[in-house]
Enzyme design. Structure first.
Site, PDB file in Angstrom:
ATOM      1  N   PHE A 188      30.499  37.511  43.319  1.00  9.99           N
ATOM      2  CA  PHE A 188      29.851  37.827  42.048  1.00  9.99           C
ATOM      3  C   PHE A 188      30.140  36.753  41.045  1.00  9.99           C
ATOM      4  O   PHE A 188      31.128  36.217  40.567  1.00  9.99           O
ATOM      5  CB  PHE A 188      30.245  39.100  41.369  1.00  9.99           C
ATOM      6  CG  PHE A 188      29.453  39.463  40.155  1.00  9.99           C
ATOM      7  CD1 PHE A 188      28.148  40.136  40.146  1.00  9.99           C
ATOM      8  CD2 PHE A 188      29.873  39.080  38.743  1.00  9.99           C
ATOM      9  CE1 PHE A 188      27.480  40.373  39.081  1.00  9.99           C
ATOM     10  CE2 PHE A 188      29.060  39.204  37.644  1.00  9.99           C
ATOM     11  CZ  PHE A 188      27.718  39.982  37.891  1.00  9.99           C
ATOM     12  N   ASP A 190      36.196  30.538  40.254  1.00  6.56           N
ATOM     13  CA  ASP A 190      35.763  31.318  39.366  1.00  6.56           C
ATOM     14  C   ASP A 190      36.590  32.342  38.937  1.00  6.56           C
ATOM     15  O   ASP A 190      37.196  33.160  39.347  1.00  6.56           O
ATOM     16  CB  ASP A 190      34.327  31.882  39.877  1.00  6.56           C
ATOM     17  CG  ASP A 190      33.656  32.854  38.804  1.00  6.56           C
ATOM     18  OD1 ASP A 190      34.453  33.126  37.744  1.00  6.56           O
ATOM     19  OD2 ASP A 190      32.542  33.315  39.228  1.00  6.56           O
ATOM     20  N   LYS A 212      34.756  35.919  30.098  1.00 12.35           N
ATOM     21  CA  LYS A 212      35.247  37.274  29.646  1.00 12.35           C
ATOM     22  C   LYS A 212      36.449  37.264  28.687  1.00 12.35           C
ATOM     23  O   LYS A 212      36.274  37.538  27.583  1.00 12.35           O
ATOM     24  CB  LYS A 212      35.693  38.110  30.909  1.00 12.35           C
ATOM     25  CG  LYS A 212      34.408  38.579  31.841  1.00 12.35           C
ATOM     26  CD  LYS A 212      34.600  39.663  32.649  1.00 12.35           C
ATOM     27  CE  LYS A 212      33.254  39.980  33.306  1.00 12.35           C
ATOM     28  NZ  LYS A 212      32.511  39.406  34.357  1.00 12.35           N
TER      29      LYS A 212
END
Ligand SMILES: *Cc1c(COP(=O)(O)O)cnc(C)c1O
Length: 389
Positions: A128, A213, A242
């Protein structure tokens, strides 16, 4: 009737306010929030220092164009570089933008050294990296890409853990390998340190770039500032998002001087909102708190206590819980069966969690969670196991 598009399957619950680890719902219930906006509110809800920062900055300056100097951004970039492997930082507004920018950085690097044919990115199947067109095709998930063709090309995929296929998929056109250090949505799957080391060696040997990531697993969530730190390797490019804004939308790409060679030219990339003074003020405050040694030690110690006790519950209910996964406060409880009923029962007991692939329930407490709050959640998890036995 809701005028919001129906692209989310929302739970029928809304909140009036939050404080620390707790959310208070419109029907006056108090919930222990172990979603925290999916690892976004790293310091919980309404942290006094963040409230103070945003109040103060909101009266001074919200936004100016990147056509001008932004001292708050200079400050945050410096902190990020001093704390990590990076030499340069480029600010964005979200995780998907950060991963896309990471891809652009890698391609532009090879372009700048006269090897424009090296432009393909090798990713994990069903990973993702976000929801933009490029990011969904990078993620290589049929569900996410269905109906959104034509396909964005330039991505190859290998199966998580299949080292042979990983090696076979590297061609003369490969620019970079991009992986999540810990797969979040994919079910809290950790790349072990020895694998990260081998991955670094492989990239060196093939003269390609390594993109890690850390949008979900980074920013102190694992008890280290970055999840890859224990392995002692240095990636070339790391997208973050985030946790760094503590609830304010911030994304960024961190990169070495070498990897930044192509993107470090005027006009190569840009963002209207990316790195604006309001976002940067908040980012600076989050960074100051979560990057301190003392704070990280506390995350390590408390998450160890949490993991140990989750494993005790797992051993008590071996027919329900298949595995406990993850690191620090990025934790997955993997069930044998579909996790929906378990999650619903946790909500009934006022504990909020969120799903991930492979029947996993994700637990994402705020990084400043208190021991008694962890113990409260353990009690609830155990109670639900007992009910479902
Ligand atoms: C959430 C996430 C993204 C995308 O972030 P958005 O802010 O939703 O665009 C990218 N990569 C990883 C690993 C993520 O967890």
């Amino acid at each position: 009737m809701s005028y919001l598009a129906k692209n989310y399957n929302r739970k029928k619950i809304s909140f009036k306010y939050g404080k620390g680890s707790y959310l208070y719902s419109s029907n006056n219930k108090k919930y222990l929030d172990f979603v925290q906006g999916i690892a976004v509110n790293s310091l919980g809800h309404a942290h006094p220092k963040l409230v103070q920062t945003i109040n103060k900055q909101s009266k001074k300056l919200w936004h100016v164009s990147n056509a001008f100097q932004i001292p708050e951004g200079e400050k945050l970039a410096k902190k990020l570089c001093k704390k990590t492997f990076a030499d340069y930082v480029m600010f964005q507004n979200s995780g998907a933008e950060a991963t896309e920018a990471a891809i652009k950085v890698a391609r532009k690097y090879f372009y700048s050294i006269g090897k424009p044919h090296k432009n393909r990115i090798l990713c994990v199947k069903n990973s993702f990296h976000g929801r933009t067109l490029a990011a969904i095709y990078a993620s290589g998930s049929r569900k996410m890409t269905e109906g959104f063709g034509p396909k964005v090309t330039g991505f190859d995929h290998f199966v998580f853990g299949d080292h042979k296929s990983l090696k076979n998929k590297i061609t003369k056109n490969t620019a970079a390998i991009m992986v999540e250090t810990i797969m979040g949505e994919g079910g809290i799957k950790v790349i072990p340190d020895w694998c990260l080391k081998e991955l670094r060696k492989l990239c060196n040997k093939k003269k390609i770039l390594l993109i890690l990531d850390e949008v979900q697993c980074g920013i102190s969530r694992t008890g280290n500032f970055f999840a890859f730190e224990n392995s002692k390797i240095k990636p070339d490019i790391v997208p973050i998002a985030k946790g760094i804004g503590g609830g304010f939308p911030i994304g960024a790409v961190l990169m070495t001087k070498k990897a930044a060679k192509g993107i470090n030219s005027f006009g190569s990339h840009g963002s209207t909102f990316g790195g604006n003074p309001l976002a940067m003020a908040v980012g600076n405050t989050v960074m100051d708190i979560v990057s301190s040694k003392k704070f990280l030690k506390k995350v390590k110690d408390l998450s160890k206590h949490f993991l140990k006790n989750l494993n005790i519950i797992k051993n008590e209910y071996p027919d329900i819980i298949k595995s406990i996964r993850g690191k620090g406060f990025l934790i997955g409880i993997q069930l044998y069966k579909d996790q929906s009923l378990f999650i619903k029962k946790l909500i009934d007991n006022q504990l909020l969690t969120i799903r991930a692939s492979e029947n996993v329930i994700r637990l994402l407490p705020p990084l400043n969670v208190k021991k008694n709050e962890l113990d409260q959640s353990l009690k609830i998890i155990k109670k639900v196991c007992e009910e479902l036995k």
